[in-house]
Design a protein around this motif. Structure first.
Motif, PDB file in Angstrom:
ATOM      1  N   SER A   1      36.006  16.050  39.730  1.00 50.19           N
ATOM      2  CA  SER A   1      35.629  14.762  39.139  1.00 50.19           C
ATOM      3  C   SER A   1      36.841  14.076  38.519  1.00 50.19           C
ATOM      4  O   SER A   1      37.015  12.857  38.654  1.00 50.19           O
ATOM      5  CB  SER A   1      34.553  14.963  38.067  1.00 50.19           C
ATOM      6  OG  SER A   1      33.357  15.405  38.645  1.00 50.19           O
ATOM      7  N   GLY A   2      37.679  14.852  37.846  1.00 49.12           N
ATOM      8  CA  GLY A   2      38.893  14.289  37.260  1.00 49.12           C
ATOM      9  C   GLY A   2      39.845  13.753  38.316  1.00 49.12           C
ATOM     10  O   GLY A   2      40.504  12.730  38.099  1.00 49.12           O
ATOM     11  N   VAL A   3      39.901  14.430  39.456  1.00 50.69           N
ATOM     12  CA  VAL A   3      40.730  13.939  40.564  1.00 50.69           C
ATOM     13  C   VAL A   3      40.166  12.609  41.061  1.00 50.69           C
ATOM     14  O   VAL A   3      40.909  11.653  41.307  1.00 50.69           O
ATOM     15  CB  VAL A   3      40.802  14.988  41.703  1.00 50.69           C
ATOM     16  CG1 VAL A   3      41.420  14.404  42.960  1.00 50.69           C
ATOM     17  CG2 VAL A   3      41.577  16.223  41.245  1.00 50.69           C
ATOM     18  N   GLU A   4      38.851  12.527  41.189  1.00 52.23           N
ATOM     19  CA  GLU A   4      38.223  11.281  41.661  1.00 52.23           C
ATOM     20  C   GLU A   4      38.417  10.128  40.678  1.00 52.23           C
ATOM     21  O   GLU A   4      38.568   8.981  41.095  1.00 52.23           O
ATOM     22  CB  GLU A   4      36.725  11.507  41.884  1.00 52.23           C
ATOM     23  CG  GLU A   4      36.419  12.418  43.041  1.00 52.23           C
ATOM     24  CD  GLU A   4      34.954  12.768  43.153  1.00 52.23           C
ATOM     25  OE1 GLU A   4      34.549  13.185  44.240  1.00 52.23           O
ATOM     26  OE2 GLU A   4      34.204  12.639  42.155  1.00 52.23           O
ATOM     27  N   TRP A   5      38.403  10.421  39.386  1.00 53.23           N
ATOM     28  CA  TRP A   5      38.606   9.390  38.368  1.00 53.23           C
ATOM     29  C   TRP A   5      40.092   9.136  38.114  1.00 53.23           C
ATOM     30  O   TRP A   5      40.448   8.344  37.248  1.00 53.23           O
ATOM     31  CB  TRP A   5      37.905   9.777  37.062  1.00 53.23           C
ATOM     32  CG  TRP A   5      36.413   9.651  37.156  1.00 53.23           C
ATOM     33  CD1 TRP A   5      35.517  10.676  37.260  1.00 53.23           C
ATOM     34  CD2 TRP A   5      35.632   8.456  37.151  1.00 53.23           C
ATOM     35  NE1 TRP A   5      34.232  10.184  37.327  1.00 53.23           N
ATOM     36  CE2 TRP A   5      34.276   8.818  37.262  1.00 53.23           C
ATOM     37  CE3 TRP A   5      35.951   7.105  37.078  1.00 53.23           C
ATOM     38  CZ2 TRP A   5      33.245   7.894  37.294  1.00 53.23           C
ATOM     39  CZ3 TRP A   5      34.917   6.181  37.113  1.00 53.23           C
ATOM     40  CH2 TRP A   5      33.587   6.582  37.213  1.00 53.23           C
ATOM     41  N   HIS A   6      40.954   9.846  38.844  1.00 48.66           N
ATOM     42  CA  HIS A   6      42.404   9.694  38.745  1.00 48.66           C
ATOM     43  C   HIS A   6      42.938  10.079  37.361  1.00 48.66           C
ATOM     44  O   HIS A   6      43.919   9.516  36.891  1.00 48.66           O
ATOM     45  CB  HIS A   6      42.845   8.276  39.139  1.00 48.66           C
ATOM     46  CG  HIS A   6      42.337   7.877  40.486  1.00 48.66           C
ATOM     47  ND1 HIS A   6      42.830   8.413  41.663  1.00 48.66           N
ATOM     48  CD2 HIS A   6      41.344   7.025  40.856  1.00 48.66           C
ATOM     49  CE1 HIS A   6      42.178   7.894  42.689  1.00 48.66           C
ATOM     50  NE2 HIS A   6      41.269   7.058  42.233  1.00 48.66           N
ATOM     51  N   TYR A   7      42.272  11.056  36.720  1.00 50.28           N
ATOM     52  CA  TYR A   7      42.782  11.598  35.457  1.00 50.28           C
ATOM     53  C   TYR A   7      43.947  12.537  35.709  1.00 50.28           C
ATOM     54  O   TYR A   7      44.806  12.701  34.858  1.00 50.28           O
ATOM     55  CB  TYR A   7      41.688  12.338  34.690  1.00 50.28           C
ATOM     56  CG  TYR A   7      40.579  11.447  34.172  1.00 50.28           C
ATOM     57  CD1 TYR A   7      40.836  10.166  33.702  1.00 50.28           C
ATOM     58  CD2 TYR A   7      39.274  11.895  34.134  1.00 50.28           C
ATOM     59  CE1 TYR A   7      39.826   9.351  33.223  1.00 50.28           C
ATOM     60  CE2 TYR A   7      38.259  11.096  33.656  1.00 50.28           C
ATOM     61  CZ  TYR A   7      38.529   9.829  33.201  1.00 50.28           C
ATOM     62  OH  TYR A   7      37.525   9.036  32.727  1.00 50.28           O
ATOM     63  N   TRP A   8      43.937  13.198  36.860  1.00 48.97           N
ATOM     64  CA  TRP A   8      45.011  14.097  37.257  1.00 48.97           C
ATOM     65  C   TRP A   8      45.080  14.142  38.768  1.00 48.97           C
ATOM     66  O   TRP A   8      44.184  13.664  39.452  1.00 48.97           O
ATOM     67  CB  TRP A   8      44.829  15.504  36.684  1.00 48.97           C
ATOM     68  CG  TRP A   8      43.431  16.027  36.800  1.00 48.97           C
ATOM     69  CD1 TRP A   8      42.809  16.490  37.922  1.00 48.97           C
ATOM     70  CD2 TRP A   8      42.465  16.134  35.752  1.00 48.97           C
ATOM     71  NE1 TRP A   8      41.524  16.887  37.643  1.00 48.97           N
ATOM     72  CE2 TRP A   8      41.288  16.676  36.309  1.00 48.97           C
ATOM     73  CE3 TRP A   8      42.472  15.840  34.394  1.00 48.97           C
ATOM     74  CZ2 TRP A   8      40.153  16.918  35.561  1.00 48.97           C
ATOM     75  CZ3 TRP A   8      41.327  16.083  33.658  1.00 48.97           C
ATOM     76  CH2 TRP A   8      40.190  16.617  34.237  1.00 48.97           C
ATOM     77  N   LEU A   9      46.171  14.702  39.277  1.00 49.46           N
ATOM     78  CA  LEU A   9      46.373  14.762  40.719  1.00 49.46           C
ATOM     79  C   LEU A   9      45.588  15.923  41.320  1.00 49.46           C
ATOM     80  O   LEU A   9      45.439  16.973  40.696  1.00 49.46           O
ATOM     81  CB  LEU A   9      47.856  14.935  41.048  1.00 49.46           C
ATOM     82  CG  LEU A   9      48.764  13.771  40.677  1.00 49.46           C
ATOM     83  CD1 LEU A   9      50.214  14.141  40.954  1.00 49.46           C
ATOM     84  CD2 LEU A   9      48.369  12.523  41.444  1.00 49.46           C
ATOM     85  N   GLY A  10      45.132  15.710  42.527  1.00 48.79           N
ATOM     86  CA  GLY A  10      44.486  16.770  43.286  1.00 48.79           C
ATOM     87  C   GLY A  10      45.483  17.425  44.219  1.00 48.79           C
ATOM     88  O   GLY A  10      46.666  17.074  44.228  1.00 48.79           O
ATOM     89  N   PRO A  11      45.022  18.353  45.018  1.00 44.82           N
ATOM     90  CA  PRO A  11      45.935  18.990  45.971  1.00 44.82           C
ATOM     91  C   PRO A  11      46.464  17.982  46.979  1.00 44.82           C
ATOM     92  O   PRO A  11      45.756  17.070  47.399  1.00 44.82           O
ATOM     93  CB  PRO A  11      45.076  20.048  46.656  1.00 44.82           C
ATOM     94  CG  PRO A  11      43.698  19.884  46.150  1.00 44.82           C
ATOM     95  CD  PRO A  11      43.673  18.871  45.079  1.00 44.82           C
ATOM     96  N   ALA A  12      47.707  18.156  47.373  1.00 43.34           N
ATOM     97  CA  ALA A  12      48.348  17.220  48.301  1.00 43.34           C
ATOM     98  C   ALA A  12      47.728  17.275  49.692  1.00 43.34           C
ATOM     99  O   ALA A  12      47.765  16.292  50.427  1.00 43.34           O
ATOM    100  CB  ALA A  12      49.842  17.521  48.393  1.00 43.34           C
ATOM    101  N   ASP A  13      47.149  18.399  50.049  1.00 41.20           N
ATOM    102  CA  ASP A  13      46.592  18.559  51.397  1.00 41.20           C
ATOM    103  C   ASP A  13      45.086  18.295  51.445  1.00 41.20           C
ATOM    104  O   ASP A  13      44.408  18.749  52.350  1.00 41.20           O
ATOM    105  CB  ASP A  13      46.883  19.961  51.924  1.00 41.20           C
ATOM    106  CG  ASP A  13      46.239  21.058  51.093  1.00 41.20           C
ATOM    107  OD1 ASP A  13      45.823  20.782  49.953  1.00 41.20           O
ATOM    108  OD2 ASP A  13      46.158  22.197  51.589  1.00 41.20           O
ATOM    109  N   CYS A  14      44.563  17.550  50.512  1.00 41.96           N
ATOM    110  CA  CYS A  14      43.117  17.364  50.422  1.00 41.96           C
ATOM    111  C   CYS A  14      42.668  16.107  51.160  1.00 41.96           C
ATOM    112  O   CYS A  14      43.118  15.008  50.893  1.00 41.96           O
ATOM    113  CB  CYS A  14      42.697  17.264  48.960  1.00 41.96           C
ATOM    114  SG  CYS A  14      40.951  17.552  48.729  1.00 41.96           S
ATOM    115  N   GLY A  15      41.759  16.300  52.081  1.00 38.59           N
ATOM    116  CA  GLY A  15      41.177  15.201  52.828  1.00 38.59           C
ATOM    117  C   GLY A  15      40.079  15.706  53.718  1.00 38.59           C
ATOM    118  O   GLY A  15      39.976  16.903  53.971  1.00 38.59           O
TER     119      GLY A  15
END
Length: 166
Positions: A91-105
Motif C-alpha cells: 500500500s505504501g508503494v502504491e501511495w508512493h510513500y516509499w519505493l517498491g522493488p525495481a523488477d515489479c510489474g
C-alpha cells in the motif's frame, strides 16, 4: 476461553482468509487482473496459514492434541501478521510513500499466435506494483489485504492464546 469459542474464532478466521484468497483468484481469473510481484507475495501467508488453520480445526473438532492445535493457530496468526506487513508495504508503494522493488510489474502468459496475444492483451489489465488497479473506499487490493490479514491474525491469535476457563 472455552474450546467452543476457540473453535469458533479459528473457523471464522479460516473462512475469512479463504474468502479473501478466493476473491484474489476471482479478480485474477474472472476479472483479468494480473497480479504483480508484491501481490503474489501477499498470497504466501494464505497458502501457509490456511492449511495450518485447517489442521488445527480438525484437531479441535476431534478434541485431540489441543496444545498442537493452539501452536498451529499461533503459527497461522504469525503468518497473517507477515501478510499484514506485506499489505502495508505494498500500500505504501502504491501511495508512493516509499519505493517498491525495481523488477515489479504485471505480466501475461506468452502465446505463439499473434491473434491470441491481441485478444489476451485486450482482456487483461496489467499494472505495476506502484499503481493500484482498483480501489474501494480508498483502499486498494493491498490495503484490503492488510485489513483482512489483521483480522485473520487477530482471530488466530485469539483462538491460540485465549485463556481457558472451565
Amino acid at each position: 476461553m472455552a474450546d467452543g469459542k476457540r473453535l469458533f474464532y479459528a473457523g471464522l478466521g479460516f473462512l475469512l482468509g479463504l474468502a479473501a484468497i478466493a476473491g484474489a483468484w476471482a479478480f485474477q481469473l474472472i476479472g483479468g487482473y494480473v497480479p504483480c510481484k508484491l501481490c503474489l507475495e501477499q498470497r504466501i501467508p494464505y497458502y501457509v496459514g490456511l492449511p495450518l488453520f485447517a489442521i488445527a480445526i480438525v484437531l479441535m473438532i476431534r478434541d485431540t492434541q489441543i496444545a498442537l492445535a493452539r501452536t498451529l493457530l499461533l503459527l497461522a496468526g504469525l503468518a497473517f501478521l507477515i501478510g499484514l506487513g506485506l499489505g502495508i508495504y505494498h500500500s505504501g508503494v502504491e501511495w508512493h510513500y516509499w519505493l517498491g522493488p525495481a523488477d515489479c510489474g504485471g505480466g501475461v502468459a506468452t502465446t505463439g499466435n499473434a491473434g491470441d496475444l491481441l485478444a489476451q492483451i485486450g482482456h487483461t489489465k496489467v499494472v505495476s506494483c506502484t499503481d493500484a488497479a482498483w480501489r474501494l473506499f480508498g483502499l486498494s487490493f493491498a490495503g484490503w489485504n492488510a485489513v483482512v490479514s489483521a483480522l485473520v491474525a487477530l482471530l488466530a491469535l485469539t483462538a491460540a492464546l485465549g485463556s481457558v476457563r472451565r
